[in-house]
Design a protein around this motif. Structure first.
Motif, mmCIF file in Angstrom:
data_model
loop_
_atom_site.group_PDB
_atom_site.id
_atom_site.type_symbol
_atom_site.label_atom_id
_atom_site.label_comp_id
_atom_site.label_asym_id
_atom_site.label_seq_id
_atom_site.Cartn_x
_atom_site.Cartn_y
_atom_site.Cartn_z
ATOM 1 N N THR A 125 0.829 -1.195 0.000
ATOM 2 C CA THR A 125 0.000 0.000 0.000
ATOM 3 C C THR A 125 0.869 1.251 0.000
ATOM 4 O OG1 THR A 125 -1.610 -1.208 1.294
ATOM 5 C CG2 THR A 125 -1.851 1.180 1.223
ATOM 6 N N PRO A 126 0.584 2.214 -0.866
ATOM 7 C CA PRO A 126 1.352 3.458 -0.845
ATOM 8 C C PRO A 126 1.203 4.162 0.500
ATOM 9 C CG PRO A 126 -0.040 3.345 -2.795
ATOM 10 C CD PRO A 126 -0.425 2.198 -1.903
ATOM 11 N N SER A 127 2.257 4.756 0.946
ATOM 12 C CA SER A 127 2.248 5.418 2.241
ATOM 13 C C SER A 127 1.634 6.804 2.142
ATOM 14 C CB SER A 127 3.675 5.547 2.761
ATOM 15 O OG SER A 127 3.700 6.258 3.966
ATOM 16 N N THR A 128 0.955 7.195 3.198
ATOM 17 C CA THR A 128 0.432 8.551 3.262
ATOM 18 C C THR A 128 1.453 9.479 3.913
ATOM 19 O OG1 THR A 128 -0.634 8.042 5.371
ATOM 20 C CG2 THR A 128 -1.959 7.784 3.373
ATOM 21 N N ALA A 129 2.512 8.875 4.445
ATOM 22 C CA ALA A 129 3.567 9.678 5.061
ATOM 23 C C ALA A 129 4.291 10.463 3.976
ATOM 24 C CB ALA A 129 4.549 8.774 5.793
ATOM 25 N N SER A 130 4.798 11.592 4.343
ATOM 26 C CA SER A 130 5.553 12.353 3.355
ATOM 27 C C SER A 130 6.738 13.023 4.021
ATOM 28 C CB SER A 130 4.671 13.402 2.689
ATOM 29 O OG SER A 130 4.243 14.350 3.633
ATOM 30 N N ARG A 131 7.679 13.337 3.184
ATOM 31 C CA ARG A 131 8.881 14.015 3.607
ATOM 32 C C ARG A 131 8.931 15.343 2.878
ATOM 33 N NH1 ARG A 131 13.825 12.090 1.443
ATOM 34 N NH2 ARG A 131 12.394 10.873 0.239
ATOM 35 N N GLN A 132 8.705 16.404 3.560
ATOM 36 C CA GLN A 132 8.724 17.747 2.968
ATOM 37 C C GLN A 132 7.809 17.813 1.742
ATOM 38 O OE1 GLN A 132 12.855 18.442 2.200
ATOM 39 N NE2 GLN A 132 13.382 18.677 4.347
ATOM 40 N N GLY A 133 6.616 17.234 1.870
ATOM 41 C CA GLY A 133 5.650 17.292 0.798
ATOM 42 C C GLY A 133 5.806 16.226 -0.258
ATOM 43 N N LYS A 134 6.872 15.457 -0.212
ATOM 44 C CA LYS A 134 7.077 14.391 -1.195
ATOM 45 C C LYS A 134 6.574 13.076 -0.615
ATOM 46 C CE LYS A 134 11.305 16.527 -2.905
ATOM 47 N NZ LYS A 134 12.745 16.378 -3.061
ATOM 48 N N PRO A 135 5.922 12.247 -1.434
ATOM 49 C CA PRO A 135 5.467 10.947 -0.927
ATOM 50 C C PRO A 135 6.652 10.085 -0.504
ATOM 51 C CG PRO A 135 4.562 11.395 -3.110
ATOM 52 C CD PRO A 135 5.555 12.470 -2.810
ATOM 53 N N ALA A 136 6.453 9.280 0.518
ATOM 54 C CA ALA A 136 7.505 8.384 0.977
ATOM 55 C C ALA A 136 7.736 7.297 -0.070
ATOM 56 C CB ALA A 136 7.112 7.759 2.308
ATOM 57 N N SER A 137 8.965 6.852 -0.193
ATOM 58 C CA SER A 137 9.281 5.781 -1.136
ATOM 59 C C SER A 137 8.817 4.440 -0.570
ATOM 60 C CB SER A 137 10.789 5.729 -1.382
ATOM 61 O OG SER A 137 11.454 5.251 -0.229
ATOM 62 N N TRP A 138 8.719 3.441 -1.425
ATOM 63 C CA TRP A 138 8.307 2.126 -0.958
ATOM 64 C C TRP A 138 9.333 1.562 0.006
ATOM 65 C CZ3 TRP A 138 11.397 -2.037 -1.789
ATOM 66 C CH2 TRP A 138 12.356 -1.936 -2.810
ATOM 67 N N TYR A 139 10.608 1.941 -0.153
ATOM 68 C CA TYR A 139 11.653 1.484 0.769
ATOM 69 C C TYR A 139 11.397 2.052 2.168
ATOM 70 C CZ TYR A 139 16.332 0.564 2.611
ATOM 71 O OH TYR A 139 17.382 0.127 3.362
ATOM 72 N N GLU A 140 11.001 3.323 2.231
ATOM 73 C CA GLU A 140 10.651 3.931 3.516
ATOM 74 C C GLU A 140 9.418 3.265 4.116
ATOM 75 O OE1 GLU A 140 11.920 8.559 3.387
ATOM 76 O OE2 GLU A 140 10.508 7.918 1.830
ATOM 77 N N VAL A 141 8.470 2.929 3.265
ATOM 78 C CA VAL A 141 7.259 2.255 3.726
ATOM 79 C C VAL A 141 7.621 0.890 4.308
ATOM 80 C CG1 VAL A 141 5.053 1.265 2.998
ATOM 81 C CG2 VAL A 141 5.759 3.500 2.139
ATOM 82 N N MET A 142 8.521 0.181 3.638
ATOM 83 C CA MET A 142 8.953 -1.120 4.143
ATOM 84 C C MET A 142 9.637 -0.976 5.497
ATOM 85 S SD MET A 142 11.376 -4.025 2.344
ATOM 86 C CE MET A 142 12.949 -3.224 2.594
ATOM 87 N N ALA A 143 10.502 0.006 5.631
ATOM 88 C CA ALA A 143 11.186 0.234 6.901
ATOM 89 C C ALA A 143 10.184 0.612 7.997
ATOM 90 C CB ALA A 143 12.236 1.332 6.738
ATOM 91 N N GLU A 144 9.210 1.425 7.647
ATOM 92 C CA GLU A 144 8.168 1.819 8.606
ATOM 93 C C GLU A 144 7.357 0.596 9.046
ATOM 94 O OE1 GLU A 144 4.091 4.476 8.576
ATOM 95 O OE2 GLU A 144 5.683 5.001 7.181
ATOM 96 N N ALA A 145 7.053 -0.290 8.114
ATOM 97 C CA ALA A 145 6.297 -1.502 8.438
ATOM 98 C C ALA A 145 7.086 -2.397 9.377
ATOM 99 C CB ALA A 145 5.942 -2.248 7.161
ATOM 100 N N TRP A 146 8.370 -2.564 9.105
ATOM 101 C CA TRP A 146 9.199 -3.358 10.004
ATOM 102 C C TRP A 146 9.240 -2.718 11.387
ATOM 103 C CZ3 TRP A 146 10.379 -8.128 10.049
ATOM 104 C CH2 TRP A 146 10.675 -8.842 8.890
#
Length: 98
Positions: free
Chosen positions: A14-35
């Motif tokens: 699932t694409p993340s709703t988190a963002s970094r300075q207005g940019k969508p989070a990458s799938w790698y960041e989403v994976m790290a967040e899930a872990w």
């Protein structure tokens, strides 16, 4: 543990709703967040079991359950590290070849 695995799987797809300075989070960041969330959930389980033990529940069954939870946490932590490192290395290799 199934809930943790399902959370990890859902967040990786699932694409993340988190963002970094207005940019969508990458799938790698989403994976790290899930872990991270999965490991947090396991840590809370261990904390609850430890609180029960401190409250007097020091039966052999409870101690065995705590040991199992600690082993699960170790396995999950190693898996998180390995998967994030492997994907990071692959991304680094791809970036060098472009």
């Amino acid at each position: 543990m199934n809930n943790n695995v399902n959370l990890l799987a859902a967040m990786a797809v699932t694409p993340s709703t988190a963002s970094r300075q207005g940019k969508p989070a990458s799938w790698y960041e989403v994976m790290a967040e899930a872990w991270g969330k999965t490991l947090d959930a396991k840590a809370h389980e261990i904390e609850s079991a430890a609180n029960e033990m401190a409250g007097g529940n020091d039966s052999p069954a409870h101690i065995t359950q705590m040991t199992a939870l600690a082993q699960q946490m170790g396995f999950m932590s190693n898996s998180a590290h390995t998967s994030l490192q492997s994907v990071g290395t692959a991304l680094e290799t791809m970036a060098r070849k472009q």
